[in-house]
Design an enzyme around this catalytic site. Structure first.
Site: not given
Length: 331
Positions: A119, A143
Site C-alpha cells: 500500500t 495499517y
C-alpha cells in the site's frame, strides 16, 4: 506461465476476486483461500478452486502440496486505516503475523514466486508528490506499518531462500469489473467512490468529507484512484516477470500518477449520476495524509502494463453499475 497453480489469498474479497478473474482469463490454474470474514464465496469465479481457510491455518501447507502451488498472490488482510488506529493489534495480527506464517508455509512448500498486496500508506505523509518507490517510508498509521513490516520480511526471505517477490504498493483502488462479474461488495466499506455510489442509489443519506483544511487546492484530501481491473492486470504482468526472472524482486507503485480531491471525485459522481450527492463536511480522520499520488514511472518501465481504464468518470460508472447489481440481488 507456470506448471502447477497460483494460490490467491483473500480471493473472495474485492481486489482478490478481480485478480482471480485476470489470472483465469490469462490461462492460469487458480486456487483461492479465504476465511470469508469480509469476502463472499459467490465472488470467486467458478473456474477457480475455492478452499475456505485462513492464511495462517496449518491446512494451507496441504493446499499448496495438493494443488502444486508455484506462486502466491497475497491479498488477505485488514484494510481500514481509521480502524487500524483504534485497534492496532488486529492489524499486526491479520496483516503482519498472518503474512509471516503464510510466507513460512510458502518457503517450506517450495513456492518460488510471491506477490504481495502492499500500500501507498507505507509512505506516510510524503515530503513530495508524486511519491517514488525509493522515497522515505514512514507510515503514520498501523495499517501502513503492518504492510511495511511484511515488505521487510519478504525482502529478507528472498535473500535467504529461492523465492522472489513483487510488492505492489496500491494507491486508491476503485471501480468494478467492467463485465459486471465482481466488484466492491463489503458492507460498511470506507472507500470514497464506493460510499458515493451507495449514496447515489439511496443506500446512504450522504457522504462525509473528512477534512477540508488540508494543504491542497480545495482543502480536501487528494488521492490517486486506480481502476481495480487495471490493478488486477498489473498482478498478472508482475507474476510473469517473476517467472521470467527468478533472481529479481520488485517494489512497484500501482497508480496512475494523477490525483483527484474528495470534492472532485464527488463532482464526478454527480456528473455520472446526473444528481447531486449530499456532502457533509467533517473533521479529519486519524492517519490521513493530505495527498498521495504515485510516481508510476517504475511500473511502466518494468512491466508491459498500460492502464486501460484511467478515466475517473469511467471508474465511477463501473462502480455504480456494480452497486446497482448488488441492490438488485438484495445485497
Amino acid at each position: 506461465m507456470i506448471d502447477g497453480s497460483v494460490m490467491v489469498t483473500g480471493g473472495a474479497g474485492y481486489i482478490g476476486s478481480h485478480a482471480v478473474l485476470a489470472l483465469l482469463d490469462a490461462g492460469y490454474r487458480v486456487v483461492v483461500i479465504d476465511n470469508l470474514v469480509t469476502g463472499f464465496d459467490w465472488a470467486v469465479d467458478r473456474r477457480a478452486t475455492f478452499v475456505p481457510m485462513a492464511v495462517e491455518d496449518a491446512g494451507v501447507a496441504g493446499v499448496i502440496a495438493e494443488h502444486d502451488v508455484r506462486a502466491i498472490l497475497h491479498f488477505a488482510g485488514s484494510v481500514v486505516v481509521p480502524e487500524s488506529v483504534e485497534n492496532p493489534l488486529k492489524y499486526y495480527r491479520n496483516n503482519t503475523a498472518a503474512s509471516r506464517t503464510l510466507i513460512e508455509t510458502a518457503v517450506a512448500g517450495g513456492v518460488k514466486h510471491f506477490i504481495f498486496s502492499s500500500t501507498a500508506a507505507t509512505y506516510g505523509t510524503p515530503d513530495k508528490v508524486p511519491v517514488a518507490e525509493g522515497d522515505l517510508q514512514l507510515p503514520i498509521n498501523p495499517y501502513g506499518m503492518s504492510k511495511l513490516m511484511t515488505e521487510a520480511m519478504l525482502r529478507d526471505v528472498a535473500a535467504a531462500h529461492p523465492m522472489n517477490f513483487a510488492a505492489l504498493r496500491y494507491f486508491n483502488v476503485a471501480g468494478a469489473d467492467p463485465q459486471g462479474r465482481t466488484g466492491q461488495s463489503t458492507v460498511g466499506a470506507t472507500h470514497l467512490i464506493k460510499i458515493a455510489v451507495e449514496a447515489a442509489i439511496g443506500k446512504r443519506s450522504h457522504v462525509g468529507v473528512y477534512g477540508t483544511d488540508f494543504a491542497t487546492p480545495d482543502g480536501t484530501g487528494v488521492r490517486d484512484y486506480i481502476h481495480v481491473t487495471d490493478l488486477a492486470a498489473a498482478h498478472v504482468h508482475a507474476l510473469e516477470l517473476l517467472i521470467a526472472n527468478p533472481a529479481d524482486s520488485h517494489f512497484l507503485n500501482a497508480g496512475y500518477g494523477k490525483g483527484f480531491s474528495v470534492l472532485e471525485v464527488l463532482d464526478a459522481v454527480d456528473r455520472v449520476t446526473n444528481m447531486t450527492i449530499d456532502r457533509r463536511m467533517e473533521g479529519r480522520r486519524a492517519g490521513d495524509p493530505a495527498a498521495l499520488i504515485a510516481d508510476n514511472s517504475a511500473i511502466l518501465a518494468t512491466l508491459p502494463w498500460r492502464p486501460q481504464h484511467a478515466d475517473l468518470d469511467g471508474i465511477v460508472r463501473d462502480a455504480l453499475a456494480w452497486e446497482r447489481q448488488l441492490a438488485e440481488r438484495g445485497a
